[in-house]
Structure formats: C-alpha cells, structure tokens
Design a protein around this motif. Structure first.
Motif, short mmCIF file in Angstrom:
data_model
loop_
_atom_site.label_atom_id
_atom_site.label_comp_id
_atom_site.label_asym_id
_atom_site.label_seq_id
_atom_site.Cartn_x
_atom_site.Cartn_y
_atom_site.Cartn_z
N LEU A 224 0.86 -1.14 0.00
CA LEU A 224 -0.10 -0.49 -0.22
C LEU A 224 0.78 1.64 0.25
CD1 LEU A 224 -2.76 1.46 0.07
CD2 LEU A 224 -2.37 1.48 2.90
N SER A 242 -2.90 3.11 -10.97
CA SER A 242 -3.18 1.69 -11.14
C SER A 242 -2.35 1.21 -10.88
CB SER A 242 -4.51 1.86 -12.32
OG SER A 242 -3.10 1.37 -13.09
N GLN A 245 -2.36 0.93 -5.05
CA GLN A 245 -3.01 0.88 -4.34
C GLN A 245 -3.17 2.23 -3.36
OE1 GLN A 245 -6.11 -1.24 -1.13
NE2 GLN A 245 -7.54 0.59 -1.10
#
Length: 343
Positions: A224, A242, A245
């Motif tokens: 993340l 993309s 995240q």
C-alpha cells in the motif's frame, strides 16, 4: 516426560517452525506451521498458513489427517488462535477433532487471538507451551513486535551521500546510489505492508513507490502506498497510478497515521519520506529500524538526510545501535536500531 519424548517434541516442533517459513510475507497474519502425529509416532498431517483469509495451519493439518487426528498430538509454531475472524478458532477445531495433546512454541501476543492454550486445557487436552519460543518468534519477528507495540513496526529507509545529502543543491537526486542498492531497496520494499511518504516528497520527487524488478517490471503484489500531509497531490502524479493502491492521510501526526494503518491490518511500514517526515517519526520515538544506504560521494550542499530533531547539544544526540553492515555494489548498507531497542 522422559528425555527421548522431550527430544521428539523438540524435533517435531522444529518441523512445524520450518513449515511456517512457507507462509507468505508480507501478510497481516503470522506465519504458522503445524504437524499432527498419531499416538504411534506417525506424522498424519502437516500444514501451514497460506495468507489472510485462507485456512490456518492447524486446519490444513487436520484436513490432511482426517480421522487420524483423533488421539494425535499437534505441534504448532504459534499458540492456536482463540477467536473467530475470517476463519474460526483453531483451538476449538483441534478440540473437536479429538486431538489429545498440543505442543506449541510461541505464545500468541495478539490479545484478540490469545488464550487458545487455556481453551484447550479446559477441553481436557494436555498442553505444553513456550517450547522453542525464541526460534518460533524469529519467524514472525516484525509481526510480533507490531503486536507488542500496538502499532506497525517502522523501518526508515534513507539513501544519502557520505556527507548526508539526499539531493544536490539543484534538487537532483537520481541516482545517489547504485543500481545494486536500488535493487536491494526493491527487495526489502516487497517485504513490507505499506510505503509511507509525506506530501513534500510526493510533490518534489513524483515517486512511483512500487516494487519492481531490474527491468522495471512491477511485481504482482504491491505494498500500500501512503501519503501523509495536507497538500493536494495532482491527478497526474505517479502515486495516483493504478500500479498500486494509494491511501491519502491528512494531517501531520505520525502516531495517528500509524494507529489508522494498524487498524487496517498494516504491520510493517517502510518509511521513505523526506527529512521532515523522518524527523517527525524520530522525534516521536516511532522509528524501530533504520536502513541507510551510503554512496561513496560528496556534495557539500543539498537536502540533508534528516530534519530538525530538537537536539541542541551533543550529549542529547539520538544514538543508534549498529545491527548489520553490508557492501551493496559500490555502496554500503547499514541496518541500525535506536540504542537499547530491539531491532
């Protein structure tokens, strides 16, 4: 218990610990291995945890063993869990399967899941816990530390010249360290749950913050990306791609950010923010490990590797314990921990 039985317990428990090494990293759950042995000494089932949301190691071993689990001894690298999450409590599953004895290594430090040993004893099952606990804990070193801290374990990564500069006077910073060092960074990034930077770094460097191989191909699994601060990050920024995240957290409070990440199941944070953000984490005592890459170069000016720590005299210097020094290509990688703190 006679000595041959004790040695047998240790051998089988080490087998469970070895199986735990098959569990994936990183993962919000611990790495766990389990072995089921029949009363006549035959291994009837083995298993390990394959990641969050999948059956736990004990359940894997019970499925393999089937009816042979009745009367068996279970050897588990971590105390069987005692709570219902995505899966049910392993302590109850072992009891319902008719296991006669459970030997586990590391007691569970997670207050939500702990207590499996007591549940098993209440069900009339013989339990031995704490054997080879140190060996088992090494398999889940960072996960264990995060649970004990009540927040993610924080590794601050920094790459600098020999005189502590992370960029030249004109702002250029690509690349201070060698391709070897950058590949090493990507290897270590891949072991973390989240990569954290501040908006200052996001705006100045426009980083991707992804894990990539030597050809630049993104890895299948990406940590993340977390951006901390109040300034808006433009829509065209690479952090909005993309590829991975990205979580945007407002404010400048490292402790609040870590608390939110901990609630989300993040156990290991890789801090790559600039000097200001790194200093904020250090001032608050929220850095558990430093991974510093030093290039054999001098700039004499440019951005410093760390901001103001509020230290006015040498006697108050923040001291670090040197854990490891490794040459990586032409550079040097040092792993350090705040003095007196477990790395």
């Amino acid at each position: 218990m006679n000595r041959p039985d004790a040695e047998r317990d240790l051998t089988l428990l080490r087998r469970a610990i070895a199986l735990a090494l098959n569990s994936p990293l990183p993962d919000p759950n611990p790495r766990v291995g389990a072995v089921l042995v029949s009363p006549d000494g035959i291994v009837v089932g083995e298993g390990w945890h394959h990641g969050a949301g999948t059956p736990h190691a004990e359940i894997e071993a019970l499925r393999v063993a089937g009816d042979a689990a009745r009367g068996a001894t279970a050897y588990v690298s971590l105390e069987p869990c005692n709570h219902t999450g995505r899966t049910g409590p392993c302590a109850v599953a072992l009891a319902e399967a008719g296991v006669a004895r459970v030997v586990f290594a590391q007691p569970d430090p997670n207050p939500t899941a702990a207590g499996g040993g007591d549940t098993l004893r209440e069900a009339g099952i013989e339990v031995a816990g704490g054997l080879l606990a140190t060996e088992a804990e090494a398999v889940n070193r960072i996960w264990t530390r995060a649970l004990r801290l009540g927040r993610p374990y924080v590794t601050w990564k920094v790459a600098a010249t020999l005189d502590g500069r992370t960029s030249a006077a004109d702002g250029s910073s690509q690349w201070i360290t060698s391709p070897d060092a950058r590949a090493d960074v990507h290897r270590l990034r891949a072991l973390c749950d989240a990569i954290v930077v501040g908006t200052g770094t996001a705006l100045a460097d426009d980083p991707r913050l992804t894990v990539r191989d030597s050809q630049g191909t993104p890895a299948p699994r990406q940590p993340l990306r977390v951006v901390l601060g109040d300034r808006p990050v433009p829509a065209h920024a690479q952090l909005r791609s993309s590829e991975a995240q990205t979580l945007f957290l407002t404010g400048h409070d490292p402790a609040a950010a870590l608390a939110e990440l901990h609630r989300a199941g993040i156990r290991h944070v890789w801090l790559e923010g600039g000097a200001t953000l790194a200093a904020a984490f250090l001032r608050d005592g929220l850095v558990d490990e430093v991974v510093a890459y030093l290039a054999p170069a001098l700039l004499g000016a440019g951005r410093p590797m760390i901001g103001d720590l509020g230290i006015g005299t040498l006697a108050d210097a923040l001291h670090l314990d040197l854990v490891d020094v490794t040459r990586v290509g032409p550079d040097v990688r040092m792993i350090l921990a705040p003095a007196g703190r477990e790395a």
